[in-house]
Scaffold this active site. Structure first.
Site, PDB file in Angstrom:
ATOM      1  N   SER A 146       0.761  -0.995  -0.003  1.00 45.48           N
ATOM      2  CA  SER A 146      -0.067   0.088   0.005  1.00 45.48           C
ATOM      3  C   SER A 146       0.873   1.152   0.160  1.00 45.48           C
ATOM      4  CB  SER A 146      -0.836   0.054   1.286  1.00 45.48           C
ATOM      5  OG  SER A 146      -1.397   1.250   1.512  1.00 45.48           O
ATOM      6  N   TYR A 170      -2.497   5.779  -4.103  1.00 48.05           N
ATOM      7  CA  TYR A 170      -3.378   6.650  -3.796  1.00 48.05           C
ATOM      8  C   TYR A 170      -2.819   7.879  -4.730  1.00 48.05           C
ATOM      9  CZ  TYR A 170      -5.719   3.974  -0.118  1.00 48.05           C
ATOM     10  OH  TYR A 170      -6.549   3.198   0.556  1.00 48.05           O
ATOM     11  N   THR A 196      -6.290   2.728  -6.318  1.00 44.84           N
ATOM     12  CA  THR A 196      -7.597   2.777  -5.418  1.00 44.84           C
ATOM     13  C   THR A 196      -8.274   4.189  -5.752  1.00 44.84           C
ATOM     14  OG1 THR A 196      -6.160   1.286  -3.989  1.00 44.84           O
ATOM     15  CG2 THR A 196      -8.402   2.580  -3.183  1.00 44.84           C
ATOM     16  N   LYS A 286      -9.055  -0.287  -8.751  1.00 50.47           N
ATOM     17  CA  LYS A 286      -9.678  -0.822  -7.265  1.00 50.47           C
ATOM     18  C   LYS A 286     -10.757   0.003  -6.688  1.00 50.47           C
ATOM     19  CE  LYS A 286      -8.324  -2.795  -2.830  1.00 50.47           C
ATOM     20  NZ  LYS A 286      -8.523  -1.628  -1.850  1.00 50.47           N
ATOM     21  N   HIS A 310     -13.695  -1.642  -0.451  1.00 46.47           N
ATOM     22  CA  HIS A 310     -12.654  -1.453   0.465  1.00 46.47           C
ATOM     23  C   HIS A 310     -12.992  -2.236   2.114  1.00 46.47           C
ATOM     24  CE1 HIS A 310      -9.335   1.811   0.697  1.00 46.47           C
ATOM     25  NE2 HIS A 310      -9.224   1.248   1.507  1.00 46.47           N
TER      26      HIS A 310
HETATM   27  C1  LIG Z   1      -6.415  -2.585   8.002  1.00 42.43           C
HETATM   28  C2  LIG Z   1      -6.712  -2.427   6.696  1.00 42.43           C
HETATM   29  C3  LIG Z   1      -5.937  -1.392   5.658  1.00 42.43           C
HETATM   30  C4  LIG Z   1      -6.306  -1.223   4.364  1.00 42.43           C
HETATM   31  N1  LIG Z   1      -5.509  -0.280   3.659  1.00 42.43           N
HETATM   32  C5  LIG Z   1      -5.664  -0.195   2.391  1.00 42.43           C
HETATM   33  C6  LIG Z   1      -4.748   0.708   1.872  1.00 42.43           C
HETATM   34  O1  LIG Z   1      -3.891   1.308   2.237  1.00 42.43           O
HETATM   35  N2  LIG Z   1      -5.209   0.716   0.352  1.00 42.43           N
HETATM   36  C7  LIG Z   1      -6.318   0.255  -0.516  1.00 42.43           C
HETATM   37  O2  LIG Z   1      -6.332  -0.058  -1.426  1.00 42.43           O
HETATM   38  N3  LIG Z   1      -6.913  -0.600   0.445  1.00 42.43           N
HETATM   39  C8  LIG Z   1      -6.734  -0.921   1.802  1.00 42.43           C
HETATM   40  N4  LIG Z   1      -7.312  -1.604   2.523  1.00 42.43           N
HETATM   41  C9  LIG Z   1      -8.577  -2.387   1.716  1.00 42.43           C
HETATM   42  C10 LIG Z   1      -7.913  -3.761   1.060  1.00 42.43           C
HETATM   43  O3  LIG Z   1      -7.297  -3.680   0.240  1.00 42.43           O
HETATM   44  C11 LIG Z   1      -9.277  -4.457   0.830  1.00 42.43           C
HETATM   45  O4  LIG Z   1      -9.829  -3.876  -0.396  1.00 42.43           O
HETATM   46  C12 LIG Z   1     -10.107  -4.829   2.009  1.00 42.43           C
HETATM   47  O5  LIG Z   1      -9.133  -5.435   2.994  1.00 42.43           O
HETATM   48  C13 LIG Z   1     -10.953  -6.302   1.356  1.00 42.43           C
HETATM   49  O6  LIG Z   1     -11.804  -6.818   2.587  1.00 42.43           O
HETATM   50  P1  LIG Z   1     -11.492  -7.952   3.624  1.00 42.43           P
HETATM   51  O7  LIG Z   1     -10.421  -7.045   4.520  1.00 42.43           O
HETATM   52  O8  LIG Z   1     -12.552  -8.264   4.118  1.00 42.43           O
HETATM   53  O9  LIG Z   1     -10.811  -9.127   3.003  1.00 42.43           O
HETATM   54  C14 LIG Z   1      -7.411  -1.900   4.052  1.00 42.43           C
HETATM   55  C15 LIG Z   1      -8.012  -2.771   4.615  1.00 42.43           C
HETATM   56  C16 LIG Z   1      -7.735  -3.070   5.948  1.00 42.43           C
HETATM   57  C17 LIG Z   1      -8.624  -4.044   6.643  1.00 42.43           C
END
Ligand SMILES: Cc1cc2nc3c(=O)[nH]c(=O)nc-3n(C[C@H](O)[C@H](O)[C@H](O)COP(=O)(O)O)c2cc1C
Length: 413
Positions: A146, A170, A196, A286, A310
Site C-alpha cells: 500500500s 492513492y 484505489t 480498485k 474497500h
Molecule cells: C487494515 C486495513 C488497511 C487497508 N488499507 C488499504 C490501503 O492502504 N489501500 C487500499 O487500497 N486498500 C486498503 N484496504 C482495503 C483492502 O485492500 C481490501 O480492499 C479489503 O481489506 C478487502 O476486504 P477484507 O478485509 O474483508 O478481505 C485496507 C484494509 C484493511 C483491513
C-alpha cells in the site's frame, strides 16, 4: 447350541481392558515447545486466527484492522452473503488431480487469490509488510504493497525478490510524489500498479474515533495501561524501527486527518491518462461499485478492475461486491479482468467468487489476523488455511480446475 453362543454376547458387554489393546490407542504427542507454533496450531479457521489476534493486540490496533465505516453495514452484508449462499456440488467428476491456479495479468498464479494492500501493517505486528511479501512469494501468490505502507518499496522487493509484487497507489494532491513512487516501483521490478479510487475522502471509522487511534500510537495513560495487558506488542513496537509511513511524510494525527490532507478529491477518470504516462505496466483500478463505472474504466483500457467496497471501510451501505459481480462480468468481462474483494474469510468464499465469474480474489483482514496472531508464521498459517479450504471446496464441488467452476455451483439468496 454352541453354534449360536455368540448371539448371547453383546457389543456392550464389559471386559477388563487388555494392555495389548490399550497400547494400540496410546498416542504420545510430541510437545510443541514454541508458544507461537502452539497457538497457531490451534487455529483451524481464519475466525480462530481473529480470536487469537484480538487477544494479543491492543484494542485500538485490533479495531483499526477489524473495523469498518460508520455502522459497519457494508462489511456485515458482504459477510452475510457469503454465509447465506448455497453451494451446489457436481458429483462423479474426476478431481484426483486438482489445479487451483489461475491466469492473472497474463501470468499463471498458484492460487486463485492474492494479498490485498493494507496500510500500517507494521502497526498490527512489527514484522509487517516484508513478512507478508515473503509468505506471498512462498505461496506463489501476488502481494500488493500500500501507499500507506510502513515498509518501503525497496524493502519489499528485497524481502521477496521472486514474488509478484504490486504497488497500490492513492493519488495525492502532490502529483510529483506519486510519480516518484511509480518510478521507484518500476525500478524495484514491481509488476503491476493498483489505483484505489474509492477514497476521495476518508471513511468514518467510528471505532478508531472512539479509541482515539493515532498513528503512530501515542503514549497516553490509556495506552500505557494497555501495555500491561499486551507487553509483547509494546515491546516489539518500542524496540524496532519507529513506526512511520515509508512512502510519505506524515505530520501525525488521525488516519482520517492524514488522508484528507494528502489525497486528491478532485481526481477524475481523465487522470488515468496522466497515470498511463508514468506507468507502462499492467494497471488495475480498485474500488468499482457499479456496472456503469466498470464500463467507464474498462473503456480506458485498464487491465483489471476490482469490484470492492474497500472491506466496508469507506461508504457504508455500499453495494455488496459479490452480488454485483455477475452483472459486471457480464458487461466488461470480455474486455478486462474482473477481480473481487471484501468480506472473504474462507477458502470456500474465494471459490464461490470464482464460480460467479471473478478472475482473482483479494483478501485483506484474513492475512492480517494471521499477522497479529503470530507474525510471519501466522500469515503462513492463514495462507495454509485458505489454500486447504480452496482445494477441499473445489474437490467437493466437483471442479478439478478453476475454469470448471461456474454459476451452477453457487446460488445467491
Ligand atoms: C487494515 C486495513 C488497511 C487497508 N488499507 C488499504 C490501503 O492502504 N489501500 C487500499 O487500497 N486498500 C486498503 N484496504 C482495503 C483492502 O485492500 C481490501 O480492499 C479489503 O481489506 C478487502 O476486504 P477484507 O478485509 O474483508 O478481505 C485496507 C484494509 C484493511 C483491513
Amino acid at each position: 447350541m454352541a453354534g449360536t453362543a455368540f448371539l448371547e454376547e453383546s457389543v456392550a458387554d464389559r471386559q477388563v481392558p487388555r494392555w495389548s489393546e490399550l497400547k494400540e490407542l496410546l498416542r504420545v504427542q510430541p510437545m510443541e515447545l514454541n508458544p507461537t507454533e502452539r497457538r497457531l496450531a490451534k487455529a483451524v479457521t481464519i475466525a480462530d486466527l481473529r480470536t487469537i489476534a484480538k487477544r494479543r493486540t491492543p484494542r485500538a490496533v485490533f479495531d483499526y484492522t477489524d473495523g469498518a465505516a460508520e455502522q459497519e453495514i457494508s462489511l456485515r452484508r458482504a459477510r452475510d452473503l457469503y454465509d447465506s449462499l448455497e453451494m451446489r456440488p457436481s458429483v462423479l467428476r474426476d478431481v484426483s488431480a486438482l489445479d487451483p491456479s489461475v491466469e492473472v495479468l497474463g501470468r499463471r498464479s498458484a492460487w486463485p487469490f492474492a494479498f490485498a494492500p493494507t496500510g500500517f501493517t507494521r502497526m498490527m505486528q512489527h514484522e509487517g509488510e516484508p513478512a507478508v511479501a515473503r509468505v506471498a512469494e512462498q505461496t506463489g501468490i501476488p502481494y500488493a504493497l500500500s501507499t500507506l505502507g510502513t515498509s518501503t518499496i525497496e524493502e519489499v522487493a528485497a524481502a521477496a525478490p521472486d514474488g509478484r509484487n504490486w504497488f497500490q497507489l492513492y493519488v495525492w494532491r502532490d502529483r510529483g510524489a506519486a510519480e516518484d513512487l511509480m518510478q521507484r516501483a518500476k525500478d524495484s521490478g514491481f509488476e503491476a500498479l493498483i489505483l484505489t479510487v474509492d477514497v476521495p475522502v476518508a471513511g468514518a471509522r467510528h471505532r478508531d474515533t472512539r479509541n482515539g487511534l493515532a498513528i503512530p500510537p501515542a503514549l497516553t495513560l490509556r495506552t500505557i495501561a494497555d501495555g500491561a495487558r499486551h507487553p509483547h506488542w509494546w515491546l516489539n513496537l518500542l524496540t524496532t524501527r519507529p513506526l512511520t509511513f515509508a512512502s510519505l511524510q506524515s505530520s501525525g494525527g488521525t488516519v482520517a486527518e492524514m488522508i484528507d490532507r494528502l489525497f486528491d478529491p478532485s481526481m477524475t477518470i481523465a487522470d488515468l491518462d496522466w497515470l498511463r504516462g508514468h506507468w507502462d505496466g499492467p494497471l488495475v483500478v480498485k474500488g468499482i461499485q457499479t456496472v456503469e463505472d466498470a464500463a467507464r474504466v474498462a473503456e480506458t483500457g485498464a487491465d483489471a478492475i476490482v469490484v470492492s467496497n474497500h472491506g466496508g471501510r469507506q461508504l457504508d451501505r455500499a453495494p455488496v461486491p459479490l452480488r454485483l459481480l455477475p452483472d459486471v462480468v457480464d458487461k466488461v468481462g470480455d474486455r478486462t479482468e474482473v477481480w473481487l474483494d471484501t468480506g472473504v474469510m474462507r477458502g470456500s468464499d474465494i471459490v464461490a467468487a470464482h464460480a460467479l465469474g471473478a478472475r482473482l480474489v483479494l483478501v485483506g483482514r484474513a492475512y492480517l489476523y494471521g499477522l497479529m496472531a503470530g507474525g510471519e508464521r501466522g500469515v503462513q498459517r492463514a495462507a495454509q488455511l485458505l489454500t486447504d479450504e480452496v482445494r477441499r471446496t473445489m474437490a467437493l464441488l466437483g471442479a478439478a480446475t478453476v475454469a470448471d467452476l461456474g454459476p451452477q455451483h453457487v446460488k445467491l439468496p
